[in-house]
Write a protein that holds these residues in place. Structure first.
Motif, PDB file in Angstrom:
ATOM      1  N   GLY A 251       8.127 -21.496 -20.096  1.00  0.00           N
ATOM      2  CA  GLY A 251       8.862 -21.371 -21.362  1.00  0.00           C
ATOM      3  C   GLY A 251       8.177 -22.087 -22.517  1.00  0.00           C
TER       4      GLY A 251
ATOM      5  N   VAL B 262      21.167 -16.754 -11.857  1.00  0.00           N
ATOM      6  CA  VAL B 262      20.694 -17.107 -13.209  1.00  0.00           C
ATOM      7  C   VAL B 262      20.530 -15.830 -14.035  1.00  0.00           C
ATOM      8  CG1 VAL B 262      18.707 -18.019 -14.502  1.00  0.00           C
ATOM      9  CG2 VAL B 262      19.546 -19.251 -12.486  1.00  0.00           C
TER      10      VAL B 262
ATOM     11  N   HIS C 254       5.855  -6.929  -7.931  1.00  0.00           N
ATOM     12  CA  HIS C 254       5.185  -8.195  -8.218  1.00  0.00           C
ATOM     13  C   HIS C 254       5.426  -9.196  -7.083  1.00  0.00           C
ATOM     14  CE1 HIS C 254       3.480 -11.585 -10.275  1.00  0.00           C
ATOM     15  NE2 HIS C 254       4.599 -12.247 -10.081  1.00  0.00           N
TER      16      HIS C 254
ATOM     17  N   SER D  38       4.285 -23.246  -9.838  1.00  0.00           N
ATOM     18  CA  SER D  38       3.464 -22.048  -9.619  1.00  0.00           C
ATOM     19  C   SER D  38       2.731 -21.717 -10.914  1.00  0.00           C
ATOM     20  CB  SER D  38       4.345 -20.894  -9.122  1.00  0.00           C
ATOM     21  OG  SER D  38       5.422 -20.638  -9.988  1.00  0.00           O
TER      22      SER D  38
ATOM     23  N   TYR E  33      16.468 -21.135 -25.656  1.00  0.00           N
ATOM     24  CA  TYR E  33      17.674 -21.498 -24.910  1.00  0.00           C
ATOM     25  C   TYR E  33      17.267 -22.020 -23.543  1.00  0.00           C
ATOM     26  CZ  TYR E  33      22.009 -21.088 -22.275  1.00  0.00           C
ATOM     27  OH  TYR E  33      23.093 -21.368 -21.484  1.00  0.00           O
TER      28      TYR E  33
ATOM     29  N   GLY F  21      10.982 -24.763 -19.728  1.00  0.00           N
ATOM     30  CA  GLY F  21      10.253 -24.823 -18.470  1.00  0.00           C
ATOM     31  C   GLY F  21       8.744 -24.795 -18.648  1.00  0.00           C
ATOM     32  N   GLN F  22       8.073 -24.781 -17.507  1.00  0.00           N
ATOM     33  CA  GLN F  22       6.598 -24.842 -17.516  1.00  0.00           C
ATOM     34  C   GLN F  22       5.975 -23.560 -18.059  1.00  0.00           C
ATOM     35  OE1 GLN F  22       4.276 -27.104 -14.669  1.00  0.00           O
ATOM     36  NE2 GLN F  22       5.995 -27.012 -13.270  1.00  0.00           N
TER      37      GLN F  22
ATOM     38  N   PRO G 110      12.047 -16.477 -18.665  1.00  0.00           N
ATOM     39  CA  PRO G 110      11.407 -17.180 -17.554  1.00  0.00           C
ATOM     40  C   PRO G 110      12.333 -18.268 -16.984  1.00  0.00           C
ATOM     41  CG  PRO G 110      10.590 -18.048 -19.648  1.00  0.00           C
ATOM     42  CD  PRO G 110      11.807 -17.187 -19.951  1.00  0.00           C
TER      43      PRO G 110
ATOM     44  N   VAL H  91      10.686 -10.757  -9.208  1.00  0.00           N
ATOM     45  CA  VAL H  91      10.802  -9.678 -10.195  1.00  0.00           C
ATOM     46  C   VAL H  91      11.256  -8.368  -9.551  1.00  0.00           C
ATOM     47  CG1 VAL H  91       9.405  -8.207 -11.733  1.00  0.00           C
ATOM     48  CG2 VAL H  91       9.168 -10.689 -11.826  1.00  0.00           C
TER      49      VAL H  91
ATOM     50  N   LEU I 135       0.587 -10.367 -15.465  1.00  0.00           N
ATOM     51  CA  LEU I 135      -0.303 -11.353 -14.831  1.00  0.00           C
ATOM     52  C   LEU I 135      -1.156 -10.681 -13.749  1.00  0.00           C
ATOM     53  CD1 LEU I 135      -1.330 -14.219 -14.466  1.00  0.00           C
ATOM     54  CD2 LEU I 135       0.696 -14.733 -13.093  1.00  0.00           C
TER      55      LEU I 135
ATOM     56  N   GLY J 133      14.941 -20.170 -14.420  1.00  0.00           N
ATOM     57  CA  GLY J 133      15.186 -20.176 -12.973  1.00  0.00           C
ATOM     58  C   GLY J 133      14.224 -21.098 -12.270  1.00  0.00           C
ATOM     59  N   ILE J 134      14.241 -21.055 -10.947  1.00  0.00           N
ATOM     60  CA  ILE J 134      13.359 -21.957 -10.195  1.00  0.00           C
ATOM     61  C   ILE J 134      12.063 -21.244  -9.800  1.00  0.00           C
ATOM     62  CG2 ILE J 134      15.170 -23.487  -9.348  1.00  0.00           C
ATOM     63  CD1 ILE J 134      14.964 -21.938  -6.630  1.00  0.00           C
ATOM     64  N   ALA J 135      11.030 -22.068  -9.564  1.00  0.00           N
ATOM     65  CA  ALA J 135       9.707 -21.550  -9.183  1.00  0.00           C
ATOM     66  C   ALA J 135       9.394 -21.976  -7.749  1.00  0.00           C
ATOM     67  CB  ALA J 135       8.661 -22.087 -10.152  1.00  0.00           C
TER      68      ALA J 135
ATOM     69  N   LEU K 150      22.667 -14.652 -17.352  1.00  0.00           N
ATOM     70  CA  LEU K 150      21.991 -14.512 -18.656  1.00  0.00           C
ATOM     71  C   LEU K 150      22.109 -13.075 -19.182  1.00  0.00           C
ATOM     72  CD1 LEU K 150      18.821 -16.736 -18.097  1.00  0.00           C
ATOM     73  CD2 LEU K 150      20.869 -17.287 -19.424  1.00  0.00           C
TER      74      LEU K 150
ATOM     75  N   GLY L 112      15.195 -20.084 -20.870  1.00  0.00           N
ATOM     76  CA  GLY L 112      14.413 -20.877 -19.914  1.00  0.00           C
ATOM     77  C   GLY L 112      13.220 -21.463 -20.662  1.00  0.00           C
TER      78      GLY L 112
HETATM   79  P1  NAD Z   1      10.335 -24.176 -14.430  1.00  0.00           P
HETATM   80  O1  NAD Z   1      11.233 -24.756 -13.380  1.00  0.00           O
HETATM   81  O2  NAD Z   1       9.266 -25.027 -14.989  1.00  0.00           O
HETATM   82  O3  NAD Z   1      11.209 -23.654 -15.657  1.00  0.00           O
HETATM   83  C1  NAD Z   1      12.369 -22.928 -15.500  1.00  0.00           C
HETATM   84  C2  NAD Z   1      13.298 -23.282 -16.635  1.00  0.00           C
HETATM   85  O4  NAD Z   1      14.487 -22.493 -16.503  1.00  0.00           O
HETATM   86  C3  NAD Z   1      13.744 -24.771 -16.630  1.00  0.00           C
HETATM   87  O5  NAD Z   1      13.515 -25.352 -17.896  1.00  0.00           O
HETATM   88  C4  NAD Z   1      15.229 -24.693 -16.316  1.00  0.00           C
HETATM   89  O6  NAD Z   1      15.987 -25.715 -16.949  1.00  0.00           O
HETATM   90  C5  NAD Z   1      15.571 -23.316 -16.870  1.00  0.00           C
HETATM   91  N1  NAD Z   1      16.818 -22.760 -16.340  1.00  0.00           N
HETATM   92  C6  NAD Z   1      17.268 -22.786 -15.077  1.00  0.00           C
HETATM   93  N2  NAD Z   1      18.458 -22.160 -15.011  1.00  0.00           N
HETATM   94  C7  NAD Z   1      18.746 -21.722 -16.250  1.00  0.00           C
HETATM   95  C8  NAD Z   1      19.825 -21.007 -16.821  1.00  0.00           C
HETATM   96  N3  NAD Z   1      20.866 -20.601 -16.093  1.00  0.00           N
HETATM   97  N4  NAD Z   1      19.777 -20.732 -18.139  1.00  0.00           N
HETATM   98  C9  NAD Z   1      18.723 -21.117 -18.895  1.00  0.00           C
HETATM   99  N5  NAD Z   1      17.674 -21.803 -18.411  1.00  0.00           N
HETATM  100  C10 NAD Z   1      17.696 -22.096 -17.100  1.00  0.00           C
HETATM  101  O7  NAD Z   1       9.744 -22.832 -13.806  1.00  0.00           O
HETATM  102  P2  NAD Z   1       8.508 -21.976 -14.373  1.00  0.00           P
HETATM  103  O8  NAD Z   1       7.260 -22.430 -13.728  1.00  0.00           O
HETATM  104  O9  NAD Z   1       8.592 -21.919 -15.856  1.00  0.00           O
HETATM  105  O10 NAD Z   1       8.860 -20.536 -13.732  1.00  0.00           O
HETATM  106  C11 NAD Z   1       9.979 -19.796 -14.172  1.00  0.00           C
HETATM  107  C12 NAD Z   1      10.131 -18.518 -13.357  1.00  0.00           C
HETATM  108  O11 NAD Z   1       9.048 -17.624 -13.621  1.00  0.00           O
HETATM  109  C13 NAD Z   1      10.132 -18.707 -11.837  1.00  0.00           C
HETATM  110  O12 NAD Z   1      11.131 -17.916 -11.242  1.00  0.00           O
HETATM  111  C14 NAD Z   1       8.739 -18.230 -11.418  1.00  0.00           C
HETATM  112  O13 NAD Z   1       8.701 -17.808 -10.093  1.00  0.00           O
HETATM  113  C15 NAD Z   1       8.558 -17.087 -12.394  1.00  0.00           C
HETATM  114  N6  NAD Z   1       7.179 -16.619 -12.574  1.00  0.00           N
HETATM  115  C16 NAD Z   1       6.972 -15.267 -12.723  1.00  0.00           C
HETATM  116  C17 NAD Z   1       5.709 -14.761 -12.938  1.00  0.00           C
HETATM  117  C18 NAD Z   1       5.505 -13.293 -13.131  1.00  0.00           C
HETATM  118  O14 NAD Z   1       4.347 -12.830 -13.059  1.00  0.00           O
HETATM  119  N7  NAD Z   1       6.506 -12.504 -13.433  1.00  0.00           N
HETATM  120  C19 NAD Z   1       4.606 -15.636 -12.974  1.00  0.00           C
HETATM  121  C20 NAD Z   1       4.835 -16.998 -12.824  1.00  0.00           C
HETATM  122  C21 NAD Z   1       6.126 -17.489 -12.610  1.00  0.00           C
END
Ligand code: NAD
Ligand code: LMR
Length: 325
Positions: free
Chosen positions: A13, A97, A178, A224, A32, A10-11, A76, A121, A149, A78-80, A101, A7
């Motif tokens: 990643g 997802v 979380h 987020s 990846y 992503g934002q 990281p 989580v 976090l 998946g969707i946010a 993975l 991932g």
């Molecule tokens: P984002 O949408 O910007 O990035 C997610 C990335 O995952 C994208 O680039 C997308 O192409 C990729 N992706 C989707 N399906 C995939 C797959 N099957 N294989 C590989 N890559 C794949 O989202 P984000 O803002 O980076 O957030 C990612 C996740 O992290 C969300 O679920 C969000 O809720 C979570 N998050 C968790 C915490 C925490 O404290 N644990 C904090 C913030 C966000």
């Protein structure tokens, strides 16, 4: 260490991969994603630090190439959330997802340390465990839900409340899960100890529990928490890498399968819950010891009951998803 980020485009990643590229503990960084991962890797490779970065897409067995030989996998993907959504609203998409993975992790790097950032989580970690169990490679000492976090927020909000300049002055354990009421900041255990009025305590506790909503609302549909999460994710990854290298005395709260971690079985029995974030001592082999939540104030005792009851539902939902035909 050879580190894979799944991932990575992503934002979270991208800034997380940037921080990992600057770490002297990372020798190889495999990125990846289903989109853009090759470009992100090319971009990072122009930075003058030793870590060698490579990018992979699903074509040409990209997941296998990213994971083969990886020692640490950070996810990281998946969707946010968008305004109005709970983390649980992400379940349907992100459960699949994570299951897919982790199938790759089980096949291509079954001994890797795995850090799950993907929400919710509370459920995605049990899903990851069930996916690894299908291949007989679940090692509870090497599967971590990243809750750093919440720890970062607790220090930050206490420092802001007390108008202290450096939040890192305050070490405050955060236990539980979380999301919302499952997050339990233990302000009574702050080191150094702090005195907050009831109003301040309510406000800090609420902001740690619902800080995610604050960012989702403020970003108004654009996502987020991302940069603060990249910081927190990197901090946890560094802790794992240092412990793996032999540094001792590293203790970080993280969401684990308690019965599988030394010391955790008693904690699980006392709390009557299987997955829970507690302070965990990290070592070369992963989680070396899970610590009890320690003495709680009456205020925290009440919050603990609510946290456990909500968390049990989230855990059961994740496990049921993997057992469904
Ligand atoms: P984002 O949408 O910007 O990035 C997610 C990335 O995952 C994208 O680039 C997308 O192409 C990729 N992706 C989707 N399906 C995939 C797959 N099957 N294989 C590989 N890559 C794949 O989202 P984000 O803002 O980076 O957030 C990612 C996740 O992290 C969300 O679920 C969000 O809720 C979570 N998050 C968790 C915490 C925490 O404290 N644990 C904090 C913030 C966000
Ligand atoms: C957070 O705590 O900020 C993250 O879990 C993202 C979210 O959805 O709130």
């Amino acid at each position: 260490m050879k580190v894979a980020v799944l991932g990575a485009s992503g934002q979270i990643g991208q800034p997380l991969s940037l921080l990992l590229k600057t770490s002297s503990l990372v020798t190889e960084l495999r990125l990846y994603d289903v989109v853009h991962a090759v470009g992100v890797a090319t971009d990072l490779n122009h930075i003058d630090t030793p870590a060698k970065v490579s990018g992979y897409l699903p074509v040409d067995n990209g997941l296998e190439k990213a994971l083969s030989g990886a020692e640490l996998v950070i996810i990281p993907a998946g969707i946010a959330r968008k305004p109005g959504m709970t983390r649980d609203d992400l379940f349907n998409t992100n459960a699949n997802v994570i299951a897919n993975l982790l199938d790759g992790v089980a096949k291509f790097c079954p001994e890797a340390f795995v850090c799950i950032i993907t929400n919710p989580v509370n459920s995605t970690v049990p899903i990851a465990a069930e996916a690894l169990k299908r291949y007989g490679v679940f090692n509870p000492r090497r599967l971590f839900g990243v809750t750093t976090l919440d720890v970062v927020r607790a220090s930050t909000f206490v420092a802001h409340t007390l108008e202290r300049p450096n939040p890192q002055e305050f070490k405050i354990p955060v236990v539980g899960g979380h999301s919302g009421a499952t997050i339990l900041p233990l302000i009574s255990q702050s080191q150094p100890p702090v005195q907050l009025t009831k109003e301040q305590l309510d406000s800090v506790t609420y902001r740690v529990q619902f800080g995610g909503d604050e960012i989702v609302k403020s970003k108004a549909g654009a996502g987020s928490a991302t940069t603060c999460m990249a910081y927190a994710g990197f901090r946890f990854a560094q802790a794992i890498m240092k412990a793996r290298k032999g540094e001792t005395g590293i203790i970080e709260p993280t969401y684990v399968y308690l019965p599988g971690v030394p010391g955790g079985e008693d904690v699980a029995k006392a709390l009557d819950v299987s997955y829970f974030a507690v302070p965990v001592e990290l070592g070369k082999e992963g989680a070396m010891k899970a610590y009890p939540v320690g003495p709680l104030s009456d205020y925290e005792q009440d919050l603990l009951k609510t946290a456990i009851s909500e968390l049990k539902g989230n855990i059961a939902k994740g496990e049921a998803h993997m057992k469904a035909p």
